[in-house]
Design a protein around this motif. Sequence first.
Motif, PDB file in Angstrom:
ATOM      1  N   PRO A 165       0.826  -1.222   0.000  1.00  0.00           N
ATOM      2  CA  PRO A 165       0.000   0.000   0.000  1.00  0.00           C
ATOM      3  C   PRO A 165       0.859   1.270   0.000  1.00  0.00           C
ATOM      4  CG  PRO A 165      -0.844  -1.578   1.599  1.00  0.00           C
ATOM      5  CD  PRO A 165       0.445  -2.138   1.083  1.00  0.00           C
ATOM      6  N   GLU A 166       2.022   1.230   0.659  1.00  0.00           N
ATOM      7  CA  GLU A 166       2.905   2.404   0.687  1.00  0.00           C
ATOM      8  C   GLU A 166       3.460   2.701  -0.701  1.00  0.00           C
ATOM      9  OE1 GLU A 166       3.420  -0.279   2.797  1.00  0.00           O
ATOM     10  OE2 GLU A 166       2.446   0.629   4.542  1.00  0.00           O
ATOM     11  N   ALA A 167       3.911   1.653  -1.397  1.00  0.00           N
ATOM     12  CA  ALA A 167       4.446   1.833  -2.747  1.00  0.00           C
ATOM     13  C   ALA A 167       3.359   2.324  -3.697  1.00  0.00           C
ATOM     14  CB  ALA A 167       5.065   0.537  -3.255  1.00  0.00           C
ATOM     15  N   THR A 168       2.160   1.780  -3.553  1.00  0.00           N
ATOM     16  CA  THR A 168       1.043   2.206  -4.388  1.00  0.00           C
ATOM     17  C   THR A 168       0.706   3.672  -4.140  1.00  0.00           C
ATOM     18  OG1 THR A 168       0.157  -0.041  -4.389  1.00  0.00           O
ATOM     19  CG2 THR A 168      -1.359   1.726  -4.996  1.00  0.00           C
ATOM     20  N   ALA A 169       0.696   4.075  -2.865  1.00  0.00           N
ATOM     21  CA  ALA A 169       0.405   5.478  -2.534  1.00  0.00           C
ATOM     22  C   ALA A 169       1.480   6.397  -3.102  1.00  0.00           C
ATOM     23  CB  ALA A 169       0.297   5.644  -1.022  1.00  0.00           C
ATOM     24  N   ARG A 170       2.734   5.988  -2.995  1.00  0.00           N
ATOM     25  CA  ARG A 170       3.839   6.797  -3.548  1.00  0.00           C
ATOM     26  C   ARG A 170       3.706   6.908  -5.060  1.00  0.00           C
ATOM     27  NH1 ARG A 170      10.107   5.022  -3.730  1.00  0.00           N
ATOM     28  NH2 ARG A 170      10.863   6.843  -4.836  1.00  0.00           N
ATOM     29  N   LEU A 171       3.411   5.795  -5.712  1.00  0.00           N
ATOM     30  CA  LEU A 171       3.244   5.792  -7.165  1.00  0.00           C
ATOM     31  C   LEU A 171       2.094   6.705  -7.574  1.00  0.00           C
ATOM     32  CD1 LEU A 171       4.138   4.581  -9.891  1.00  0.00           C
ATOM     33  CD2 LEU A 171       2.482   2.759  -9.492  1.00  0.00           C
ATOM     34  N   ASN A 172       0.977   6.620  -6.858  1.00  0.00           N
ATOM     35  CA  ASN A 172      -0.171   7.476  -7.173  1.00  0.00           C
ATOM     36  C   ASN A 172       0.178   8.959  -7.021  1.00  0.00           C
ATOM     37  OD1 ASN A 172      -1.823   5.315  -7.792  1.00  0.00           O
ATOM     38  ND2 ASN A 172      -2.647   5.163  -5.726  1.00  0.00           N
ATOM     39  N   ALA A 173       0.941   9.296  -5.981  1.00  0.00           N
ATOM     40  CA  ALA A 173       1.329  10.696  -5.767  1.00  0.00           C
ATOM     41  C   ALA A 173       2.244  11.194  -6.883  1.00  0.00           C
ATOM     42  CB  ALA A 173       2.013  10.841  -4.412  1.00  0.00           C
ATOM     43  N   VAL A 174       3.187  10.359  -7.287  1.00  0.00           N
ATOM     44  CA  VAL A 174       4.106  10.749  -8.364  1.00  0.00           C
ATOM     45  C   VAL A 174       3.343  10.899  -9.677  1.00  0.00           C
ATOM     46  CG1 VAL A 174       6.111  10.039  -9.717  1.00  0.00           C
ATOM     47  CG2 VAL A 174       6.099   9.680  -7.254  1.00  0.00           C
ATOM     48  N   GLN A 175       2.446   9.962  -9.949  1.00  0.00           N
ATOM     49  CA  GLN A 175       1.676  10.052 -11.179  1.00  0.00           C
ATOM     50  C   GLN A 175       0.755  11.271 -11.167  1.00  0.00           C
ATOM     51  OE1 GLN A 175       0.072   6.011 -11.375  1.00  0.00           O
ATOM     52  NE2 GLN A 175       1.361   5.678 -13.180  1.00  0.00           N
ATOM     53  N   ALA A 176       0.249  11.650 -10.023  1.00  0.00           N
ATOM     54  CA  ALA A 176      -0.569  12.869  -9.938  1.00  0.00           C
ATOM     55  C   ALA A 176       0.260  14.086 -10.343  1.00  0.00           C
ATOM     56  CB  ALA A 176      -1.118  13.037  -8.528  1.00  0.00           C
ATOM     57  N   ARG A 177       1.540  14.112  -9.947  1.00  0.00           N
ATOM     58  CA  ARG A 177       2.426  15.213 -10.364  1.00  0.00           C
ATOM     59  C   ARG A 177       2.608  15.204 -11.878  1.00  0.00           C
ATOM     60  NH1 ARG A 177       6.218  13.730  -5.988  1.00  0.00           N
ATOM     61  NH2 ARG A 177       7.648  13.096  -7.616  1.00  0.00           N
ATOM     62  N   ILE A 178       2.777  14.012 -12.452  1.00  0.00           N
ATOM     63  CA  ILE A 178       2.953  13.895 -13.910  1.00  0.00           C
ATOM     64  C   ILE A 178       1.700  14.402 -14.626  1.00  0.00           C
ATOM     65  CG2 ILE A 178       3.203  12.271 -15.839  1.00  0.00           C
ATOM     66  CD1 ILE A 178       4.958  10.565 -13.915  1.00  0.00           C
ATOM     67  N   PHE A 179       0.524  13.955 -14.183  1.00  0.00           N
ATOM     68  CA  PHE A 179      -0.731  14.383 -14.808  1.00  0.00           C
ATOM     69  C   PHE A 179      -0.899  15.894 -14.687  1.00  0.00           C
ATOM     70  CE2 PHE A 179      -2.285   9.904 -13.720  1.00  0.00           C
ATOM     71  CZ  PHE A 179      -1.966   9.424 -14.984  1.00  0.00           C
ATOM     72  N   ASN A 180      -0.498  16.440 -13.549  1.00  0.00           N
ATOM     73  CA  ASN A 180      -0.596  17.885 -13.329  1.00  0.00           C
ATOM     74  C   ASN A 180       0.355  18.643 -14.267  1.00  0.00           C
ATOM     75  OD1 ASN A 180      -1.520  20.251 -12.014  1.00  0.00           O
ATOM     76  ND2 ASN A 180       0.323  20.256 -10.755  1.00  0.00           N
ATOM     77  N   LEU A 181       1.579  18.163 -14.405  1.00  0.00           N
ATOM     78  CA  LEU A 181       2.558  18.824 -15.272  1.00  0.00           C
ATOM     79  C   LEU A 181       2.136  18.786 -16.741  1.00  0.00           C
ATOM     80  CD1 LEU A 181       5.903  17.588 -13.692  1.00  0.00           C
ATOM     81  CD2 LEU A 181       5.249  19.972 -14.009  1.00  0.00           C
ATOM     82  N   LEU A 182       1.575  17.666 -17.161  1.00  0.00           N
ATOM     83  CA  LEU A 182       1.246  17.484 -18.576  1.00  0.00           C
ATOM     84  C   LEU A 182      -0.213  17.788 -18.893  1.00  0.00           C
ATOM     85  CD1 LEU A 182       3.237  14.222 -19.385  1.00  0.00           C
ATOM     86  CD2 LEU A 182       3.829  16.590 -19.942  1.00  0.00           C
ATOM     87  N   GLY A 183      -0.951  18.298 -17.931  1.00  0.00           N
ATOM     88  CA  GLY A 183      -2.381  18.540 -18.079  1.00  0.00           C
ATOM     89  C   GLY A 183      -2.795  19.135 -19.403  1.00  0.00           C
ATOM     90  N   GLY A 184      -2.278  20.287 -19.781  1.00  0.00           N
ATOM     91  CA  GLY A 184      -2.718  20.947 -21.008  1.00  0.00           C
ATOM     92  C   GLY A 184      -1.720  20.858 -22.136  1.00  0.00           C
ATOM     93  N   ALA A 185      -0.605  20.190 -21.926  1.00  0.00           N
ATOM     94  CA  ALA A 185       0.447  20.149 -22.944  1.00  0.00           C
ATOM     95  C   ALA A 185       0.227  18.992 -23.904  1.00  0.00           C
ATOM     96  CB  ALA A 185       1.810  20.006 -22.278  1.00  0.00           C
ATOM     97  N   SER A 186       0.494  19.249 -25.181  1.00  0.00           N
ATOM     98  CA  SER A 186       0.424  18.166 -26.157  1.00  0.00           C
ATOM     99  C   SER A 186       1.814  17.568 -26.394  1.00  0.00           C
ATOM    100  CB  SER A 186      -0.184  18.647 -27.466  1.00  0.00           C
ATOM    101  OG  SER A 186       0.584  19.712 -27.986  1.00  0.00           O
ATOM    102  N   THR A 187       2.839  18.374 -26.171  1.00  0.00           N
ATOM    103  CA  THR A 187       4.215  17.870 -26.238  1.00  0.00           C
ATOM    104  C   THR A 187       4.987  18.387 -25.030  1.00  0.00           C
ATOM    105  OG1 THR A 187       5.197  19.731 -27.430  1.00  0.00           O
ATOM    106  CG2 THR A 187       4.210  17.989 -28.776  1.00  0.00           C
ATOM    107  N   VAL A 188       6.085  17.732 -24.751  1.00  0.00           N
ATOM    108  CA  VAL A 188       6.938  18.141 -23.640  1.00  0.00           C
ATOM    109  C   VAL A 188       7.587  19.493 -23.944  1.00  0.00           C
ATOM    110  CG1 VAL A 188       8.978  17.474 -22.299  1.00  0.00           C
ATOM    111  CG2 VAL A 188       7.310  15.752 -22.956  1.00  0.00           C
ATOM    112  N   ASP A 189       7.695  19.844 -25.214  1.00  0.00           N
ATOM    113  CA  ASP A 189       8.279  21.124 -25.610  1.00  0.00           C
ATOM    114  C   ASP A 189       7.515  22.313 -25.040  1.00  0.00           C
ATOM    115  OD1 ASP A 189      10.269  19.898 -27.054  1.00  0.00           O
ATOM    116  OD2 ASP A 189       9.225  20.069 -28.970  1.00  0.00           O
ATOM    117  N   HIS A 190       6.254  22.125 -24.718  1.00  0.00           N
ATOM    118  CA  HIS A 190       5.449  23.220 -24.185  1.00  0.00           C
ATOM    119  C   HIS A 190       5.789  23.543 -22.728  1.00  0.00           C
ATOM    120  CE1 HIS A 190       2.560  22.092 -27.546  1.00  0.00           C
ATOM    121  NE2 HIS A 190       3.040  23.282 -27.846  1.00  0.00           N
ATOM    122  N   LEU A 191       6.585  22.704 -22.086  1.00  0.00           N
ATOM    123  CA  LEU A 191       6.965  22.928 -20.692  1.00  0.00           C
ATOM    124  C   LEU A 191       8.214  23.797 -20.627  1.00  0.00           C
ATOM    125  CD1 LEU A 191       6.585  19.270 -19.350  1.00  0.00           C
ATOM    126  CD2 LEU A 191       4.877  21.103 -19.325  1.00  0.00           C
TER     127      LEU A 191
END
Length: 169
Positions: free
Chosen positions: A53-79
């Motif tokens: 459960p700890e690893a799953t929670a950590r993974l979910n938190a990291v993926q939430a950051r990824i989804f937040n960073l890439l929310g409106g971007a179509s390419t990484v170049d937009h960051l």
Amino acid sequence: MKRVMVSLVMLGMASAAMASFGTSQDARQILREQRQIQEQVEDPLGKYSRFSPEATARLNAVQARIFNLLGGASTVDHLDKNQKVALFNALQEVQAILADNEDDRLVCTRGHKLGSTIKETRCATVAQRRELRDGARLYMEKPGACQLGDGSDYCGGSVIEQPGGRWTP
């Protein structure tokens, strides 16, 4: 010398990894991959269902950051550069969680070059960062040339032991 060589090799690898963000990576593909990982973690028979459960929670938190960073971007170049570094670190963390190999995870930071206002990206593995931190701590704890109570009034510089036990410059 060996430590410097390893650092240079890792810096080269990190630079190549960071450069890959400048080649119009598809943010939608990264998001698709992260969603697939989520599905495999949540599926009781999935590839990653073995996680605690700890690893799953950590993974979910990291993926939430990824989804937040890439929310409106179509390419990484937009960051911007800081966001690219944050995305790189988050993707490295996901990879480390999936492989259960934290020490080889590459961590990048952006900061000013010494004596300059130019920002640069520096990368090192978790193991290298720990080694540098421990080495710095040991260095700071190491007694210096001047120790209180040794009968010496001189600190620092090159010292020569004189007959009678006195230290002089």
